[in-house]
Design a protein around this motif. Structure first.
Motif, PDB file in Angstrom:
ATOM      1  N   TYR A   1       0.869  -1.190  -0.058  1.00 23.41           N
ATOM      2  CA  TYR A   1       0.140  -0.098  -0.063  1.00 23.41           C
ATOM      3  C   TYR A   1       0.917   1.145  -0.029  1.00 23.41           C
ATOM      4  O   TYR A   1       1.705   1.369   1.017  1.00 23.41           O
ATOM      5  CB  TYR A   1      -0.737  -0.007   1.207  1.00 23.41           C
ATOM      6  N   GLY A   2       0.851   1.806  -0.986  1.00 20.53           N
ATOM      7  CA  GLY A   2       1.492   3.478  -1.026  1.00 20.53           C
ATOM      8  C   GLY A   2       0.281   4.492  -0.354  1.00 20.53           C
ATOM      9  O   GLY A   2      -0.800   4.665  -0.930  1.00 20.53           O
ATOM     10  N   LEU A   3       0.667   4.793   0.762  1.00 18.93           N
ATOM     11  CA  LEU A   3      -0.094   5.609   1.712  1.00 18.93           C
ATOM     12  C   LEU A   3       0.038   6.669   2.061  1.00 18.93           C
ATOM     13  O   LEU A   3       0.956   7.040   2.740  1.00 18.93           O
ATOM     14  CB  LEU A   3      -0.393   4.458   2.914  1.00 18.93           C
ATOM     15  N   GLY A   4      -0.944   7.580   1.664  1.00 13.86           N
ATOM     16  CA  GLY A   4      -0.557   9.173   1.937  1.00 13.86           C
ATOM     17  C   GLY A   4      -0.959   9.534   3.341  1.00 13.86           C
ATOM     18  O   GLY A   4      -2.308   9.164   3.731  1.00 13.86           O
ATOM     19  N   VAL A   5      -0.320  10.219   4.057  1.00 11.71           N
ATOM     20  CA  VAL A   5      -0.638  10.515   5.498  1.00 11.71           C
ATOM     21  C   VAL A   5      -1.114  11.905   5.601  1.00 11.71           C
ATOM     22  O   VAL A   5      -1.256  12.537   6.775  1.00 11.71           O
ATOM     23  CB  VAL A   5       0.438  10.313   6.300  1.00 11.71           C
ATOM     24  N   GLY A   6      -1.001  12.610   4.377  1.00 12.93           N
ATOM     25  CA  GLY A   6      -1.654  13.937   4.392  1.00 12.93           C
ATOM     26  C   GLY A   6      -0.335  14.995   4.469  1.00 12.93           C
ATOM     27  O   GLY A   6       0.799  14.515   4.879  1.00 12.93           O
ATOM     28  N   PRO A   7      -0.585  16.390   4.478  1.00 14.76           N
ATOM     29  CA  PRO A   7       0.432  17.178   4.893  1.00 14.76           C
ATOM     30  C   PRO A   7       1.039  17.609   6.038  1.00 14.76           C
ATOM     31  O   PRO A   7       1.989  18.196   6.097  1.00 14.76           O
ATOM     32  CB  PRO A   7      -0.326  18.778   4.462  1.00 14.76           C
ATOM     33  N   GLY A   8       0.387  17.116   7.028  1.00 17.04           N
ATOM     34  CA  GLY A   8       0.997  17.594   8.517  1.00 17.04           C
ATOM     35  C   GLY A   8       0.160  17.162   9.613  1.00 17.04           C
ATOM     36  O   GLY A   8       0.853  16.818  10.720  1.00 17.04           O
ATOM     37  N   ASP A   9      -0.674  17.832   9.522  1.00 17.57           N
ATOM     38  CA  ASP A   9      -1.781  17.610  10.567  1.00 17.57           C
ATOM     39  C   ASP A   9      -2.353  16.320  10.738  1.00 17.57           C
ATOM     40  O   ASP A   9      -3.032  15.839   9.797  1.00 17.57           O
ATOM     41  CB  ASP A   9      -3.019  18.471  10.660  1.00 17.57           C
ATOM     42  N   PRO A  10      -2.275  15.429  11.950  1.00 19.36           N
ATOM     43  CA  PRO A  10      -2.540  14.064  11.984  1.00 19.36           C
ATOM     44  C   PRO A  10      -4.049  13.795  11.847  1.00 19.36           C
ATOM     45  O   PRO A  10      -4.588  13.027  11.216  1.00 19.36           O
ATOM     46  CB  PRO A  10      -2.251  13.434  13.385  1.00 19.36           C
ATOM     47  N   GLU A  11      -4.949  14.949  12.282  1.00 15.47           N
ATOM     48  CA  GLU A  11      -6.394  14.992  11.846  1.00 15.47           C
ATOM     49  C   GLU A  11      -6.662  14.825  10.621  1.00 15.47           C
ATOM     50  O   GLU A  11      -7.928  14.641  10.477  1.00 15.47           O
ATOM     51  CB  GLU A  11      -6.871  16.145  12.912  1.00 15.47           C
ATOM     52  N   LEU A  12      -5.877  15.119   9.629  1.00 15.75           N
ATOM     53  CA  LEU A  12      -6.253  15.307   8.209  1.00 15.75           C
ATOM     54  C   LEU A  12      -6.013  13.801   7.341  1.00 15.75           C
ATOM     55  O   LEU A  12      -6.041  13.684   6.338  1.00 15.75           O
ATOM     56  CB  LEU A  12      -5.615  16.332   7.359  1.00 15.75           C
ATOM     57  N   MET A  13      -5.325  12.724   8.652  1.00 15.37           N
ATOM     58  CA  MET A  13      -5.372  11.433   7.994  1.00 15.37           C
ATOM     59  C   MET A  13      -6.813  10.880   7.580  1.00 15.37           C
ATOM     60  O   MET A  13      -7.574  11.098   8.447  1.00 15.37           O
ATOM     61  CB  MET A  13      -4.188  10.720   8.616  1.00 15.37           C
ATOM     62  N   THR A  14      -6.767  10.139   6.621  1.00 17.86           N
ATOM     63  CA  THR A  14      -8.253   9.463   6.171  1.00 17.86           C
ATOM     64  C   THR A  14      -8.109   8.242   7.236  1.00 17.86           C
ATOM     65  O   THR A  14      -7.226   7.595   7.774  1.00 17.86           O
ATOM     66  CB  THR A  14      -8.128   9.041   4.773  1.00 17.86           C
ATOM     67  N   LEU A  15      -9.643   7.917   7.514  1.00 17.64           N
ATOM     68  CA  LEU A  15      -9.954   6.935   8.123  1.00 17.64           C
ATOM     69  C   LEU A  15      -9.229   5.510   7.418  1.00 17.64           C
ATOM     70  O   LEU A  15      -8.854   4.641   8.195  1.00 17.64           O
ATOM     71  CB  LEU A  15     -11.420   6.356   8.240  1.00 17.64           C
TER      72      LEU A  15
END
Length: 231
Positions: free
Chosen positions: A5-19
């Motif tokens: 899985y190539g998994l994007g964690v978002g730009p910086g704020d952990p709350e912006l990670m997807t479920l």
């Protein structure tokens, strides 16, 4: 069959990670993170903010040097892909963490292509791109109506020509080119408005509302947004 899985964690704020990203990390046997020489891995730090017990997983760093030497890059990508394939052959699911979204200027792409083309199961899990988070942080839209959106790797050749395209320009990977960009933009006949966010959603975030404010020594994690001036 095991999967990468190539998994994007978002730009910086952990709350912006997807479920979905959180779920797949929890379900994966191995969490791979790119090692680029930084003392703190940013993608891991973001994921850790969303998954408190992440350090209980098997975390493995894959060497991804920050260089433009094509031979060195190819060698590191080959080595990372071979390691991933060995894990998959052993029946282990692998979550490869990457900043932002895996499809936008991501080192993961090179590993993904090698593993996929070798016949293994792969899946890209999107994350919020940095420029979307930056625009939100600036409390403004990126585009309206018929406006085009251009995403430009600003430390590469052709940037100055790209700045003359009509529409919103997002400058990524600016790095040490920020000073040069500021100087050139000031010479344009009809210069665009310029805003920038450094380390969006991370510790040490800084917001610059105009070109004069922008710090030329800002870090690699800086995104500039240029909007055409409205008459």
């Amino acid at each position: 069959m095991a999967k990468l899985y190539g998994l994007g964690v978002g730009p910086g704020d952990p709350e912006l990670m997807t479920l979905k990203a959180v779920r797949i990390i929890r379900e994966s046997d191995i969490v791979a993170i790119p090692k680029s020489g930084q003392s703190v891995n940013v993608a891991y730090t973001i994921a850790k903010g969303a998954i408190a017990d992440l350090d209980k997983k098997e975390i493995v760093e894959l060497d991804m040097p920050m260089t433009r030497d094509k031979a060195k890059l190819a060698a590191s990508h080959d080595a990372a892909a071979e390691q991933v394939k060995a894990w998959l052959d052993a029946g282990k699911n692998v979550a490869f963490l990457t900043l932002g979204d895996p499809t936008i200027y991501s080192t993961y792409t090179y590993v993904h292509n090698r593993v996929r083309d070798a016949g293994y199961e792969t899946e890209i899990v999107p994350g919020i791109p940095s420029f979307c988070a930056v625009s939100a942080r600036l409390n403004d839209s990126l585009t309206e109506a018929e406006e085009a959106l251009h995403v430009i790797p600003a430390s590469y050749a052709g940037t100055e020509e790209a700045l003359h395209m009509t529409g919103t320009k997002v400058l990524m990977k600016s790095g040490k080119s920020i000073g040069k960009l500021k100087e050139y933009i000031r010479t344009m006949d009809n210069p665009p408005s310029v805003k920038m966010v450094e380390r969006c959603g991370m510790e040490g975030e800084r917001v610059f509302q105009n070109i004069d404010e922008i710090d030329e020594e800002a870090s690699y994690f800086s995104v500039l947004i240029l909007r055409d001036q409205k008459n």
